[in-house]
Motif scaffolding. Structure first.
Motif, short mmCIF file in Angstrom:
data_model
loop_
_atom_site.label_atom_id
_atom_site.label_comp_id
_atom_site.label_asym_id
_atom_site.label_seq_id
_atom_site.Cartn_x
_atom_site.Cartn_y
_atom_site.Cartn_z
N LYS A 1 0.63 -0.89 -0.27
CA LYS A 1 -0.18 -0.35 -0.08
C LYS A 1 0.76 1.08 0.08
N SER A 2 0.55 2.68 -0.16
CA SER A 2 1.61 3.81 -0.35
C SER A 2 0.35 4.49 1.25
N LEU A 3 0.78 3.88 2.00
CA LEU A 3 0.18 4.64 3.67
C LEU A 3 0.74 6.22 3.66
N SER A 4 0.42 6.39 4.67
CA SER A 4 0.87 7.75 4.91
C SER A 4 -0.10 8.68 6.33
N ILE A 5 1.61 9.03 7.46
CA ILE A 5 0.37 10.04 8.50
C ILE A 5 -0.58 10.54 8.58
N PRO A 6 -1.17 11.10 8.20
CA PRO A 6 -2.10 12.38 8.51
C PRO A 6 -1.29 13.59 9.39
N TYR A 7 -0.19 14.42 9.08
CA TYR A 7 0.39 15.01 9.71
C TYR A 7 -0.56 16.47 10.35
N PHE A 8 -1.34 17.17 8.75
CA PHE A 8 -1.46 18.03 8.73
C PHE A 8 -3.80 17.37 9.27
N ASN A 9 -3.66 16.80 9.17
CA ASN A 9 -5.23 16.58 10.19
C ASN A 9 -5.05 16.62 11.57
N PRO A 10 -6.15 17.92 11.79
CA PRO A 10 -6.26 17.57 13.59
C PRO A 10 -6.95 16.73 14.15
N VAL A 11 -7.40 15.87 13.46
CA VAL A 11 -8.22 15.05 14.42
C VAL A 11 -6.92 14.16 14.41
N PHE A 12 -6.33 13.95 13.81
CA PHE A 12 -4.97 13.14 14.12
C PHE A 12 -3.78 13.06 15.19
N TRP A 13 -3.96 14.42 16.05
CA TRP A 13 -3.33 15.06 16.64
C TRP A 13 -3.76 14.62 18.08
N LEU A 14 -5.71 15.38 17.44
CA LEU A 14 -6.48 15.29 19.01
C LEU A 14 -5.92 13.75 19.24
N LEU A 15 -6.61 12.72 18.26
CA LEU A 15 -6.30 11.79 18.52
C LEU A 15 -5.37 10.96 19.27
N LEU A 16 -3.89 11.51 18.62
CA LEU A 16 -2.70 11.09 19.63
C LEU A 16 -2.65 12.00 20.85
#
Length: 790
Positions: free
Chosen positions: A363-378
């Motif tokens: 696959k071509s997975l990527s870490i969604p650094y620019f998605n605020p939801v990602f940071w909230l979840l982290l």
């Protein structure tokens, strides 16, 4: 106040660098692994859910019974889509879809790739985004073609190529009527680069009006608010109704499969779609939870291993007036700080290893650094993990009684079972479970790979019969042999690597009406099929139209077909397929045409009366592969100059049958290794804790003359007991889980005792290596240092 808590927490962590480093590494590896798995799981859960119409989108499946067994498949008759749209007001639109390969030429650029053919409503049904053009009319132009942005750049050098013309198969001028955005990877259409209107199929042949020929996939878009169950009840007998007045009525039923289940529930069993990628999603999700759980257990063990060193700190602070709540908060703050540092390191680890992980999972997975939801979840993840990991040590340490601590009378239990030992048992239970699972998966794949395919894959190559190859086949065949490129050549419908087709409705002397519902796999083949493929002849002969002109209606059966049809004297037997009469000229040994994990199907190999789409040729072993291919390219280009020379090796294509299982085996191996690594940190923590608790006992034993090996063995045996307990807990669970997994394969291994013996040896070896450092270190320590306070 809170600032002071975090200052103290930071000082404690900095003061105990080794403790902090082990904790951070364990948590970081656990969080990074969990993060990678979460990206994969999210991608799988969103597969085929990217369309704007996903909630109203469904695929039509056909279902029937063959040989008394229910069956379900995804191909449907040509007239079905128009009938569904006309007969049922709940259906907004229905489209036919099929794939084909064409040569696209634009100026000097030539690309021979697979594309799609679809009804005009395809783009409105799927709601694919356009760069230019109109979704409603893009496929209404009979001389048009819709291409992706990527293909537009390849052919014309610009993304907006509407109005440009290209040549299709060197004789069909096509105008680009629309350009769509590149289809995302998590779509079943991600490999499509162009779509042609359905009318292209009518150029050389009339409209397909047969209700019994399953040649297309059918997709429908239902109107808002329509319930899938109620609509399925209405449409299930559509084919039955349309064939009841014909001379060949069929009991085949249909059902709609919603788009949100296409990927997750795509595996047929007993006539239903009940499984698929959802099994792997659950499996990987559980592994992620296990890894994170083990990382948290490590934190608990490392924290409690240091309990005596911090006991006096707790006692003093309690005497000074600190309440238990403030102490709990103090320890939790340390845990959260440590988790925060580990999360930052985990992000870096995930970023570093993501390219390799993508190769592994395809696959071509990527870490969604620019998605605020990602940071909230982290952030939420850090706090939850920090609290989870620090909860036990926080409540354990804050419960120390200051009087006992300051008097030096605090004693830790040496019970066989205590919370720390139970946690280590849990860790190794999970680790052993994953080890057994990995071994079983790898053995199952190896078992299927070692299965005799029944044909010779070595040096067997095939090329699609595109362009002028059908017309010049005899010349190509003769020149391949005369030039020494190939030792044998044949043509076929379908390849041995990817199979052919299947059908039913056959009859023969002695057959019954029920036998007409027997499903047979079938290929078509020309002369020299056996010589080219290495399939073994049991009786009779190969098909040879040159020596036997009547072989235009010849047929070869495999052993399973003879057994299924109960033919006593198969050579010369007449088999009817509608109005056609086929005569059996040979019997071949069973060979694998479908899945190597499934039983051999009854097979019919049709003679030259059938159509062909591949040239198969056996490369001359006296030349190098490179020499053969270079000469072959010249021959194919000579008779088919407008097409590039494309070829595939049968052995490489056959190996792709194992890709899914091999990938799961590789993932299991990777995360089993990480689980073992993190679990070993937990065992190391318990070894450090035990050594700390028993240092005076060790000193006394050494003063009394105990040898180093004796002391080391004394400390090690307790840890081995924990691993052995974990092994006996994990083994029956692993047997049950993997036996259930293997039940999905007809051709499978038995889980023998060697799997558990191997796992037990690995587990004990890992435990010994992990604890030996602490045990030997404690045994070699100077007893004076441990007894000086007595």
């Amino acid at each position: 106040m809170i600032k002071n808590y975090f200052k103290i927490a930071w000082r404690n962590l900095f003061r105990n660098k080794t403790y902090a480093l082990i904790n951070i590494v364990g948590l970081a590896v656990g969080i990074a692994a969990t993060m990678l798995i979460a990206l994969w799981v999210q991608n799988e859960l969103n597969y085929d859910r990217i369309y704007s119409t996903t909630d109203r989108l469904g695929q039509v499946y056909s279902s029937d019974s063959f040989d008394g067994k229910p069956s379900i498949w995804s191909s449907t008759p040509g007239p079905l889509a128009p009938a569904l749209k006309a007969d049922y007001p709940e259906i907004e639109d229905a489209v036919r879809f099929t794939k084909n390969t064409y040569l696209l030429t634009a100026g000097e650029k030539k690309i021979n790739i697979e594309g799609a053919i679809a009804d005009p409503g395809f783009f409105t049904v799927f709601g694919l985004p356009f760069i230019s053009g109109n979704a409603a009319t893009a496929l209404t132009n009979n001389s048009g073609i819709v291409i992706t942005e990527k293909l537009a750049v390849k052919l014309f050098g610009i993304p907006d190529a509407v109005g440009k013309t290209l040549l299709l198969d060197s004789n069909d001028n096509r105008m680009v009527t629309a350009v769509i955005k590149d289809i995302p990877e998590n779509s079943r259409f991600h490999d499509l680069e162009y779509i042609l209107p359905y009318s292209i199929l009518l150029k050389d042949e009339p409209e397909n009006t047969s209700w019994t020929a399953n040649n297309y996939k059918t997709y429908v878009l239902v109107k808002p608010g329509v319930k899938w169950a109620s609509l399925n009840a209405k449409i299930e007998n559509t084919i039955v109704r349309h064939t009841k007045d014909s001379g060949n009525p069929t009991p085949t039923k249909i059902l709609l499969h919603p788009a949100n289940k296409w990927r997750l529930y795509s595996k047929a069993a007993n006539g239903k779609l009940i499984d698929g990628e959802i099994s792997n999603v659950w499996r990987m999700g559980r592994i992620a939870i296990f890894i994170l759980l083990i990382a948290c257990i490590n934190f608990m063990n490392l924290s409690t291993a240091r309990s005596e060193k911090r006991a006096k700190e707790v006692g003093v602070r309690k005497v000074a007036g600190a309440g238990r709540a403030s102490l709990v908060f103090q320890f939790l703050s340390e845990s959260i700080i440590l988790t925060f540092i580990a999360a930052i390191l985990a992000l870096l680890l995930a970023l570093c290893f993501l390219p390799s992980f993508n190769i592994l999972v395809g696959k071509s997975l990527s870490i969604p650094y620019f998605n605020p939801v990602f940071w909230l979840l982290l952030i939420a993840f850090i706090f939850i993990t920090g609290i989870l990991a620090g909860s036990y040590p926080a409540f354990f340490l804050s419960a120390f009684q200051p009087i006992k601590v300051l008097k030096g009378t605090l004693k830790s239990t040496h019970a066989f079972f205590n919370p720390r030992k139970i946690l280590v048992v849990i860790q190794f239970t999970i680790a052993i479970l994953l080890i057994i699972s990995t071994i079983v998966i790898k053995r199952q794949v190896a078992y299927a790979q070692s299965r005799d395919s029944g044909f010779n894959k070595d040096n067997l190559v095939y090329t699609a019969m595109d362009g002028e190859l059908k017309k010049h086949y005899e010349l190509v065949k003769q020149e391949l042999i005369n030039s020494g490129v190939a030792t044998a050549v044949t043509k076929s419908m379908g390849s041995l690597a990817n199979g052919g087709s299947d059908g039913w409705g056959f009859s023969w002397i002695g057959s019954t009406k029920a036998d007409e519902k027997l499903d047979f796999a079938w290929l078509s083949a020309d002369a020299d099929f056996l010589a080219t493929t290495g399939v073994k002849l049991v009786a009779g002969r190969d098909i040879d139209i040159y020596q036997y002109p009547t072989d235009s209606t010849a047929i070869i059966l495999n052993e399973q077909a003879v057994k299924t049809m109960k033919l006593q004297n198969p050579i010369g037997a007449i088999i009817r397929n509608g109005e056609d009469e086929l005569h059996v000229v040979g019997i071949v040994k069973d060979f694998i045409l479908g899945s190597p994990y499934e039983p051999i199907q009854p097979l019919m190999i049709m003679g030259p009366s059938s159509w062909f789409n591949y040239i198969n040729y056996k490369l001359n072993p006296n030349n190098t592969v490179a020499q053969n291919l270079k000469l072959a390219e010249g021959i194919f280009k000579k008779y088919n100059p407008t097409y590039p020379f494309d070829y595939k090796f049968t052995d490489e294509e056959y190996q792709l049958k194992f890709e899914g299982e091999e990938r799961m085996g590789a993932l299991s191996s990777l995360f089993s290794g990480l689980t073992i690594f993190i679990a070993c940190l937990g065992l190391f923590a318990l070894a450090a804790y035990t050594t700390e608790q028993r240092r005076k006992e060790i000193g006394v034993r050494k003063v009394l003359g105990a040898p180093v090996l004796g002391v080391a063995a004394l400390l090690s045996k307790d840890f081995l007991k924990l691993v052995i307990i974990a092994f006996f807990i994990a083994s029956p669970i692993a047997w049950w889980v993997m036996n259930d997994w293997l039940s999905a394969y007809e051709y499978r291994i038995a889980i023998g005792w060697t799997v558990f013996l191997t796992t037990g040896f690995i587990s004990v070896a890992i435990a010994i290596l992990t604890v030996s450092f602490q045990a030997i270190k404690a045994a070699l320590a100077n007893p004076i240092k441990s007894l000086r306070t007595e």
